[in-house]
Scaffold this motif. Structure first.
Motif, PDB file in Angstrom:
ATOM      1  N   VAL A   1      -9.629 -15.410   5.966  1.00 39.06           N
ATOM      2  CA  VAL A   1     -10.727 -15.550   4.998  1.00 39.06           C
ATOM      3  C   VAL A   1     -10.164 -16.042   3.675  1.00 39.06           C
ATOM      4  O   VAL A   1      -9.202 -15.460   3.142  1.00 39.06           O
ATOM      5  N   SER A   2     -10.732 -17.115   3.154  1.00 35.92           N
ATOM      6  CA  SER A   2     -10.294 -17.676   1.882  1.00 35.92           C
ATOM      7  C   SER A   2     -11.519 -17.905   1.004  1.00 35.92           C
ATOM      8  O   SER A   2     -12.455 -18.613   1.400  1.00 35.92           O
TER       9      SER A   2
ATOM     10  N   ILE B   1      -5.856 -21.414   9.497  1.00 32.50           N
ATOM     11  CA  ILE B   1      -4.549 -21.859   9.003  1.00 32.50           C
ATOM     12  C   ILE B   1      -3.696 -22.317  10.177  1.00 32.50           C
ATOM     13  O   ILE B   1      -3.581 -21.614  11.185  1.00 32.50           O
ATOM     14  N   ASP B   2      -3.114 -23.499  10.051  1.00 28.90           N
ATOM     15  CA  ASP B   2      -2.198 -24.014  11.066  1.00 28.90           C
ATOM     16  C   ASP B   2      -0.794 -23.478  10.797  1.00 28.90           C
ATOM     17  O   ASP B   2      -0.277 -23.597   9.685  1.00 28.90           O
ATOM     18  N   VAL B   3      -0.207 -22.880  11.791  1.00 24.39           N
ATOM     19  CA  VAL B   3       1.131 -22.298  11.659  1.00 24.39           C
ATOM     20  C   VAL B   3       2.092 -23.037  12.583  1.00 24.39           C
ATOM     21  O   VAL B   3       1.812 -23.231  13.764  1.00 24.39           O
TER      22      VAL B   3
ATOM     23  N   LYS C   1       6.613 -23.359  17.793  1.00 30.42           N
ATOM     24  CA  LYS C   1       5.348 -22.985  18.413  1.00 30.42           C
ATOM     25  C   LYS C   1       4.243 -23.182  17.385  1.00 30.42           C
ATOM     26  O   LYS C   1       4.285 -22.605  16.294  1.00 30.42           O
ATOM     27  N   LYS C   2       3.262 -23.994  17.728  1.00 38.93           N
ATOM     28  CA  LYS C   2       2.149 -24.261  16.821  1.00 38.93           C
ATOM     29  C   LYS C   2       0.914 -23.500  17.285  1.00 38.93           C
ATOM     30  O   LYS C   2       0.552 -23.555  18.451  1.00 38.93           O
ATOM     31  N   TYR C   3       0.311 -22.800  16.354  1.00 34.30           N
ATOM     32  CA  TYR C   3      -0.909 -22.057  16.668  1.00 34.30           C
ATOM     33  C   TYR C   3      -1.736 -21.904  15.399  1.00 34.30           C
ATOM     34  O   TYR C   3      -1.291 -22.223  14.289  1.00 34.30           O
ATOM     35  N   LYS C   4      -2.951 -21.416  15.563  1.00 36.42           N
ATOM     36  CA  LYS C   4      -3.889 -21.274  14.456  1.00 36.42           C
ATOM     37  C   LYS C   4      -4.177 -19.800  14.201  1.00 36.42           C
ATOM     38  O   LYS C   4      -4.217 -18.987  15.119  1.00 36.42           O
TER      39      LYS C   4
END
Length: 292
Positions: free
Chosen positions: A67-68, A75-77, A60-63
């Motif tokens: 804060v960086s 961040i793409d997960v 499963k791809k999600y964003k």
């Protein structure tokens, strides 16, 4: 004094009645669950035996907004997970339910990865391990839950992202080691060292092949979720309520009388021991008085 004895007697009778009711209710509910649990246990045993030979993973791809360096970032997960549903059903119309089952599996584009048929007519059992695409998992699960009378069902989901990353890291490490060993082999040396290098390279190749098989389960074209489905032939309600009450009542009376008998003997034994101790104390006192 008499009122105190009457209260204690009433309280004791109430406790004994409550004990009888508790035993009766326990046996009645146990009768409903005993046969069902036996069938479920048999199905679980079958699925445990084949669990090590086939696993299904999905992604499963999600964003994630984070804060960086004091600035918003995305961040793409890419999550890897294992999702398993278990459905145990029972039906007196085994053939009709089986045809309906086959139809739904084809309609949802699922595949049967393991199948076991057992039992004679009237006592047949069908157990399937079904692989289904993640987006069709919920739909197929809901449809299969309507086949026959459901005895039990559940869904479990386990995150496998870390395991996937560890396998990739191990693969990269082995590839680097293999490259280094191949370079060492090209430099020449003693025959014994050359043979040791060849054996080490061969061992690494075997490990890489095993990792390739494990990582292959995570490939997008092999992505499936799992449904463990069992269909048992039989009447949904073979035993009438009156029969269950009769059996529960017989068991309760028998068990209750046994408990009362045990309690009676224990009380009698304790009373006998106390009586002996009392007699011994009296005897000691008599001897003491004679000595004085």
């Amino acid at each position: 004094m008499k009122q105190s004895i009457k209260k204690k007697l009433k309280r004791g009778i109430i406790y004994l009645i409550l004990l009888f009711i508790i035993l009766f209710m326990f046996r009645l509910f146990y009768g409903y669950s005993e046969y069902t649990n036996a069938n479920i246990a048999q199905s679980d045993l079958f699925f445990q035996e084949i669990s090590s030979s086939r696993v299904n993973y999905a992604s499963k791809k999600y964003k994630i907004n984070t804060v960086s360096n004091n600035a918003p970032a995305v961040i793409d997960v890419d999550q890897k997970y294992e999702k398993i549903a278990t459905v145990n059903t029972k039906s007196s119309e085994f053939e009709r339910e089986k045809k309906s089952l086959d139809k739904e599996i084809k309609t949802h584009g699922a595949i049967i990865q393991f199948e076991q048929n057992s039992g004679n007519n009237g006592y047949r059992k069908l157990q399937l391990l079904i692989g289904v695409q993640p987006e069709k998992f919920d739909s197929l699960y809901n449809v299969l839950s309507k086949i026959g009378k459901v005895q039990s069902k559940e869904i479990t989901k386990k995150d496998k992202t870390n395991e996937y990353k560890q396998l990739n890291a191990k693969k990269e490490s082995l590839l680097k080691i293999r490259t280094s060993l191949i370079e060492l082999k090209s430099k020449g040396g003693k025959i014994e060292e050359y043979i040791d290098l060849e054996n080490r390279i061969l061992s690494i190749e075997e490990e890489l092949q095993g990792l390739g098989v494990q990582l292959g389960n995570y490939d997008e074209e092999n992505e499936f979720c799992t449904i463990k489905f069992s269909l048992i032939e039989g009447l949904e309600n073979k035993i009438s309520l009156m029969h269950r009450i009769k059996v529960a009542l017989e068991w309760t009376i028998s068990t209750y009388l046994q408990l009362m008998l045990i309690l009676f003997f224990i009380t009698g034994f304790v009373y006998f021991v106390l009586l002996i101790l009392d007699k011994l104390n009296v005897f000691k006192n008599i001897i003491k008085n004679l000595d004085d």
